[in-house]
Design a protein around this motif. Sequence first.
Motif, PDB file in Angstrom:
ATOM      1  N   ILE A   1       7.051  12.622  -0.691  1.00  0.00           N
ATOM      2  CA  ILE A   1       6.759  11.307  -0.110  1.00  0.00           C
ATOM      3  C   ILE A   1       7.393  11.157   1.277  1.00  0.00           C
ATOM      4  CG2 ILE A   1       6.500  10.211  -2.365  1.00  0.00           C
ATOM      5  CD1 ILE A   1       9.339   8.996  -1.915  1.00  0.00           C
ATOM      6  N   GLU A   2       7.701  12.286   1.899  1.00  0.00           N
ATOM      7  CA  GLU A   2       8.402  12.277   3.185  1.00  0.00           C
ATOM      8  C   GLU A   2       7.686  11.430   4.234  1.00  0.00           C
ATOM      9  OE1 GLU A   2       8.979  15.271   6.917  1.00  0.00           O
ATOM     10  OE2 GLU A   2       8.624  16.148   4.946  1.00  0.00           O
ATOM     11  N   ASP A   3       6.370  11.549   4.314  1.00  0.00           N
ATOM     12  CA  ASP A   3       5.618  10.822   5.347  1.00  0.00           C
ATOM     13  C   ASP A   3       5.554   9.317   5.083  1.00  0.00           C
ATOM     14  OD1 ASP A   3       4.018  11.713   3.110  1.00  0.00           O
ATOM     15  OD2 ASP A   3       2.286  10.859   4.133  1.00  0.00           O
TER      16      ASP A   3
ATOM     17  N   GLU B   1       0.825  -1.212   0.000  1.00  0.00           N
ATOM     18  CA  GLU B   1       0.000   0.000   0.000  1.00  0.00           C
ATOM     19  C   GLU B   1       0.858   1.259   0.000  1.00  0.00           C
ATOM     20  OE1 GLU B   1      -0.475  -2.662   1.953  1.00  0.00           O
ATOM     21  OE2 GLU B   1      -2.265  -3.389   0.882  1.00  0.00           O
ATOM     22  N   LYS B   2       1.917   1.235   0.784  1.00  0.00           N
ATOM     23  CA  LYS B   2       2.789   2.406   0.867  1.00  0.00           C
ATOM     24  C   LYS B   2       3.532   2.627  -0.450  1.00  0.00           C
ATOM     25  CE  LYS B   2       4.774   3.232   4.870  1.00  0.00           C
ATOM     26  NZ  LYS B   2       5.743   3.235   6.000  1.00  0.00           N
ATOM     27  N   ARG B   3       4.004   1.540  -1.039  1.00  0.00           N
ATOM     28  CA  ARG B   3       4.675   1.664  -2.340  1.00  0.00           C
ATOM     29  C   ARG B   3       3.724   2.241  -3.378  1.00  0.00           C
ATOM     30  NH1 ARG B   3       6.570  -3.717  -1.329  1.00  0.00           N
ATOM     31  NH2 ARG B   3       8.739  -3.748  -0.658  1.00  0.00           N
ATOM     32  N   GLY B   4       2.502   1.753  -3.379  1.00  0.00           N
ATOM     33  CA  GLY B   4       1.530   2.236  -4.340  1.00  0.00           C
ATOM     34  C   GLY B   4       1.252   3.714  -4.193  1.00  0.00           C
ATOM     35  N   GLU B   5       1.168   4.182  -2.953  1.00  0.00           N
ATOM     36  CA  GLU B   5       0.914   5.604  -2.716  1.00  0.00           C
ATOM     37  C   GLU B   5       2.107   6.453  -3.144  1.00  0.00           C
ATOM     38  OE1 GLU B   5      -0.868   9.169  -1.676  1.00  0.00           O
ATOM     39  OE2 GLU B   5      -1.703   7.182  -2.110  1.00  0.00           O
ATOM     40  N   ILE B   6       3.318   5.955  -2.899  1.00  0.00           N
ATOM     41  CA  ILE B   6       4.520   6.663  -3.358  1.00  0.00           C
ATOM     42  C   ILE B   6       4.492   6.834  -4.867  1.00  0.00           C
ATOM     43  CG2 ILE B   6       7.023   6.386  -3.731  1.00  0.00           C
ATOM     44  CD1 ILE B   6       7.192   5.269  -0.876  1.00  0.00           C
ATOM     45  N   LEU B   7       4.199   5.770  -5.577  1.00  0.00           N
ATOM     46  CA  LEU B   7       4.179   5.823  -7.043  1.00  0.00           C
ATOM     47  C   LEU B   7       3.057   6.717  -7.556  1.00  0.00           C
ATOM     48  CD1 LEU B   7       4.966   2.070  -7.726  1.00  0.00           C
ATOM     49  CD2 LEU B   7       6.473   4.009  -8.196  1.00  0.00           C
ATOM     50  N   ARG B   8       1.916   6.695  -6.889  1.00  0.00           N
ATOM     51  CA  ARG B   8       0.804   7.571  -7.302  1.00  0.00           C
ATOM     52  C   ARG B   8       1.170   9.040  -7.130  1.00  0.00           C
ATOM     53  NH1 ARG B   8      -2.287   3.168  -5.557  1.00  0.00           N
ATOM     54  NH2 ARG B   8      -2.127   3.780  -3.370  1.00  0.00           N
ATOM     55  N   ARG B   9       1.837   9.362  -6.033  1.00  0.00           N
ATOM     56  CA  ARG B   9       2.234  10.767  -5.816  1.00  0.00           C
ATOM     57  C   ARG B   9       3.271  11.208  -6.840  1.00  0.00           C
ATOM     58  NH1 ARG B   9       2.940  11.590   0.747  1.00  0.00           N
ATOM     59  NH2 ARG B   9       0.950  10.651   1.373  1.00  0.00           N
TER      60      ARG B   9
ATOM     61  N   VAL C   1       6.792  -3.411  -8.155  1.00  0.00           N
ATOM     62  CA  VAL C   1       6.162  -2.275  -8.852  1.00  0.00           C
ATOM     63  C   VAL C   1       5.010  -2.799  -9.711  1.00  0.00           C
ATOM     64  CG1 VAL C   1       6.480  -0.447 -10.563  1.00  0.00           C
ATOM     65  CG2 VAL C   1       8.264  -0.884  -8.860  1.00  0.00           C
ATOM     66  N   PRO C   2       3.783  -2.319  -9.478  1.00  0.00           N
ATOM     67  CA  PRO C   2       2.636  -2.751 -10.289  1.00  0.00           C
ATOM     68  C   PRO C   2       2.834  -2.412 -11.758  1.00  0.00           C
ATOM     69  CG  PRO C   2       1.900  -1.629  -8.297  1.00  0.00           C
ATOM     70  CD  PRO C   2       3.390  -1.414  -8.394  1.00  0.00           C
ATOM     71  N   ALA C   3       2.212  -3.197 -12.619  1.00  0.00           N
ATOM     72  CA  ALA C   3       2.385  -3.055 -14.064  1.00  0.00           C
ATOM     73  C   ALA C   3       2.081  -1.646 -14.556  1.00  0.00           C
ATOM     74  CB  ALA C   3       1.506  -4.074 -14.794  1.00  0.00           C
TER      75      ALA C   3
ATOM     76  N   LYS D   1       5.263   0.518 -14.193  1.00  0.00           N
ATOM     77  CA  LYS D   1       6.591   0.020 -14.534  1.00  0.00           C
ATOM     78  C   LYS D   1       7.298   0.827 -15.616  1.00  0.00           C
ATOM     79  CE  LYS D   1       6.994  -4.676 -12.920  1.00  0.00           C
ATOM     80  NZ  LYS D   1       6.480  -6.019 -13.108  1.00  0.00           N
ATOM     81  N   ILE D   2       6.574   1.270 -16.627  1.00  0.00           N
ATOM     82  CA  ILE D   2       7.238   1.980 -17.721  1.00  0.00           C
ATOM     83  C   ILE D   2       7.864   3.291 -17.243  1.00  0.00           C
ATOM     84  CG2 ILE D   2       6.821   3.260 -19.867  1.00  0.00           C
ATOM     85  CD1 ILE D   2       5.002   1.038 -20.759  1.00  0.00           C
ATOM     86  N   ASP D   3       7.206   3.976 -16.320  1.00  0.00           N
ATOM     87  CA  ASP D   3       7.694   5.294 -15.883  1.00  0.00           C
ATOM     88  C   ASP D   3       8.470   5.270 -14.572  1.00  0.00           C
ATOM     89  OD1 ASP D   3       6.579   6.668 -18.065  1.00  0.00           O
ATOM     90  OD2 ASP D   3       4.627   6.750 -17.098  1.00  0.00           O
ATOM     91  N   CYS D   4       8.478   4.136 -13.885  1.00  0.00           N
ATOM     92  CA  CYS D   4       9.100   4.062 -12.561  1.00  0.00           C
ATOM     93  C   CYS D   4      10.561   4.493 -12.567  1.00  0.00           C
ATOM     94  CB  CYS D   4       8.967   2.629 -12.026  1.00  0.00           C
ATOM     95  SG  CYS D   4       9.655   2.405 -10.377  1.00  0.00           S
TER      96      CYS D   4
END
Length: 211
Positions: free
Chosen positions: A199-201, A4-12, A167-169, A172-175
């Motif tokens: 993503i500090e928090d 969940e935390k990884r997903g939120e980081i990538l969304r931000r 990393v969700p699909a 992946k291209i932009d990660c």
Amino acid sequence: MNKEKRGEILRRLRDANPHPTTELRFETPFELLIAVLLSAQATDVSVNKATAKLYPVANTPEALLALGVDGVKDYIRTIGLFNSKAENIIKTCRILLDKHQGQVPENREALEALPGVGRKTANVVLNTAFGWPTIAVDTHIFRVCNRTGFAPGKNVDTVEEKLLKVVPAEFKIDCHHWLILHGRYTCIARKPRCGSCLIEDLCEFGDKVYA
């Protein structure tokens, strides 16, 4: 770090930069390949300055081969390791003409067979030129992944392997681009800019810097 935390980081990171790309300037896969070859142990800024003079004169395997090693050196002398890079560029151009009809192959094995091209360079070309969901791990991404806890590992290969798993699909291209830019401008090596980090928090780095 959990999913969940990884997903939120990538969304931000995506919300802040929906269409990230390399800071190397290029118009063709071949120009990108040469720029990435030049970027080893050099900044993108220094590479862009050199290619801005080189590419108007020679931006194809045929044209660079015609310049020869010494001719290429004249354009890239400001870049580190320019002697070996010039030799690798000429060898690469010859192979592209002899084996790939002058085109950059969209194939990892063929790319890694080119002089000076390792896994990281192949990943950048496959991702940026051809849209593959590869993740090239450089020093910036290695630092960010270990410091934040996003995908820690003892070496770049371990970090890459872990990133490809977690990393969700859809990301992946932009990660690769999000992480490298974050490491280049925010999560910098000596004094990370934690106070201005989006993503500090979510970061698991224990010694955050606010000065």
